[in-house]
Design an enzyme around this catalytic site. Structure first.
Site, PDB file in Angstrom:
ATOM      1  N   GLU A   1      -5.100  -5.557 -18.358  1.00  0.00           N
ATOM      2  CA  GLU A   1      -4.155  -5.099 -17.759  1.00  0.00           C
ATOM      3  C   GLU A   1      -3.747  -4.523 -16.174  1.00  0.00           C
ATOM      4  OE1 GLU A   1      -3.870  -1.392 -20.053  1.00  0.00           O
ATOM      5  OE2 GLU A   1      -3.612  -2.597 -22.244  1.00  0.00           O
TER       6      GLU A   1
ATOM      7  N   ASN B   1       6.820  -5.614  -4.619  1.00  0.00           N
ATOM      8  CA  ASN B   1       7.212  -6.083  -3.455  1.00  0.00           C
ATOM      9  C   ASN B   1       5.693  -7.484  -3.569  1.00  0.00           C
ATOM     10  OD1 ASN B   1       8.582  -5.627  -2.730  1.00  0.00           O
ATOM     11  ND2 ASN B   1       7.617  -3.504  -1.571  1.00  0.00           N
TER      12      ASN B   1
ATOM     13  N   TYR C   1       2.031  -5.622  -4.381  1.00  0.00           N
ATOM     14  CA  TYR C   1       2.550  -4.219  -4.697  1.00  0.00           C
ATOM     15  C   TYR C   1       3.640  -3.379  -5.375  1.00  0.00           C
ATOM     16  CZ  TYR C   1       4.442  -4.441   0.083  1.00  0.00           C
ATOM     17  OH  TYR C   1       4.650  -4.312   0.859  1.00  0.00           O
TER      18      TYR C   1
ATOM     19  N   LYS D   1       2.399   3.620  -2.880  1.00  0.00           N
ATOM     20  CA  LYS D   1       2.558   2.625  -3.145  1.00  0.00           C
ATOM     21  C   LYS D   1       0.770   2.421  -3.617  1.00  0.00           C
ATOM     22  CE  LYS D   1       4.455   1.189   1.070  1.00  0.00           C
ATOM     23  NZ  LYS D   1       4.161   1.200   2.604  1.00  0.00           N
TER      24      LYS D   1
ATOM     25  N   ASP E   1       4.835  -5.380  14.719  1.00  0.00           N
ATOM     26  CA  ASP E   1       4.402  -4.131  14.553  1.00  0.00           C
ATOM     27  C   ASP E   1       3.137  -4.267  16.444  1.00  0.00           C
ATOM     28  OD1 ASP E   1       3.288  -4.891  11.556  1.00  0.00           O
ATOM     29  OD2 ASP E   1       4.193  -3.884  12.034  1.00  0.00           O
TER      30      ASP E   1
ATOM     31  N   HIS F   1       0.468   2.488   5.776  1.00  0.00           N
ATOM     32  CA  HIS F   1      -0.110   1.522   4.956  1.00  0.00           C
ATOM     33  C   HIS F   1      -0.525   0.140   5.659  1.00  0.00           C
ATOM     34  CE1 HIS F   1      -0.922  -1.263   1.677  1.00  0.00           C
ATOM     35  NE2 HIS F   1      -1.377  -1.267   1.993  1.00  0.00           N
TER      36      HIS F   1
ATOM     37  N   HIS G   1       2.703   1.513   8.293  1.00  0.00           N
ATOM     38  CA  HIS G   1       4.184   1.006   8.322  1.00  0.00           C
ATOM     39  C   HIS G   1       4.144   2.375   7.166  1.00  0.00           C
ATOM     40  CE1 HIS G   1       4.351  -3.215   8.677  1.00  0.00           C
ATOM     41  NE2 HIS G   1       4.058  -2.971   9.765  1.00  0.00           N
TER      42      HIS G   1
END
Ligand SMILES: Cc1cn([C@H]2C[C@H](O)[C@@H](COP(=O)(O)OP(=O)(O)O[C@H]3O[C@H](C)C(=O)[C@H](O)[C@H]3O)O2)c(=O)[nH]c1=O
Length: 184
Positions: free
Chosen positions: A28, A49, A132, A72, A168, A119, A62
């Site tokens: 699961e 995502n 995610y 997340k 970035d 993250h 980010h």
């Protein structure tokens, strides 16, 4: 499901029970009731995502500024990444500290990163795909970045000469975000 604490009290590693047999495996990958029981509060995920990255890519750091902050739940379904969370909650006892976890298709681990953390991840395998869930929708106006190699964070990404997006490459230092107060 095994839940492991990290150096950051609210960031948790989930390891599902994997059922293996001669055909392969089953587990699961998400169970809402079990997840809420594990973190002790209601959580509503609204967006899934997926991204694929080649070896050496770093995506991050980010986050979305409040009130669009996103929790997340991250997993890697192909290859391996080093997934990193940074505590950016002003006043937190672990403010400015980071924690990382190796997530891979083989270890089936997931990292829960609540709202209030930045993250990012580095790609350790030839390529990697991460999936995610997020607890709020994408809001480009609320997007913020922190420089991946901010010396005040000193994150060991486990990659040399990373491949970065243009965005970035020019991310501000965390202190700059705090000073001009546009990050939170
Ligand atoms: C995040 C996001 C992006 N986009 C669009 C915006 C760009 O045109 C394109 C690529 O976006 P970006 O380069 O920001 O993708 P990443 O560098 O993977 O960003 C993500 O990487 C780190 C690790 C995260 O935790 C965030 O979810 C997110 O910031 O997708 C969307 O349409 N919806 C979205 O939710």
């Amino acid at each position: 499901m095994l839940i492991t604490a990290t150096e950051l009290p609210d960031v948790l590693i989930f390891e599902p029970k994997v059922f293996k047999d001669e055909r392969g495996y089953f587990y699961e990958s998400f169970n809402h009731a079990k997840f809420e029981a594990a973190i002790g509060r209601p959580v509503k995920f609204v967006q899934d995502n997926q991204s694929k990255s080649q070896q050496g890519v770093i995506r991050g750091l980010h986050f979305q500024a409040a009130p669009s902050a996103q929790g997340k739940l991250v997993r890697c379904v192909a290859g391996e990444v080093f997934d990193v969370a940074v505590d950016i909650r002003p006043g937190s006892p672990t403010f400015g500290q980071w924690s990382g976890a190796l997530l891979s298709a083989d270890n089936c681990r997931q990292l829960w990163i609540p709202e209030g953390f930045a993250h990012g991840f580095s790609t350790l395998s030839k390529s990697a795909i991460i999936l995610y869930k997020t607890t709020d929708y994408y809001n480009p106006q609320a997007e913020r970045t922190i420089l991946w190699d901010d010396p005040s964070l000193a994150i060991d990404w486990r990659v040399e000469h990373p491949i970065l997006s243009e965005k970035d490459k020019v991310a501000p230092l965390m202190q700059e975000l705090l000073e001009n107060n546009n990050g939170y």
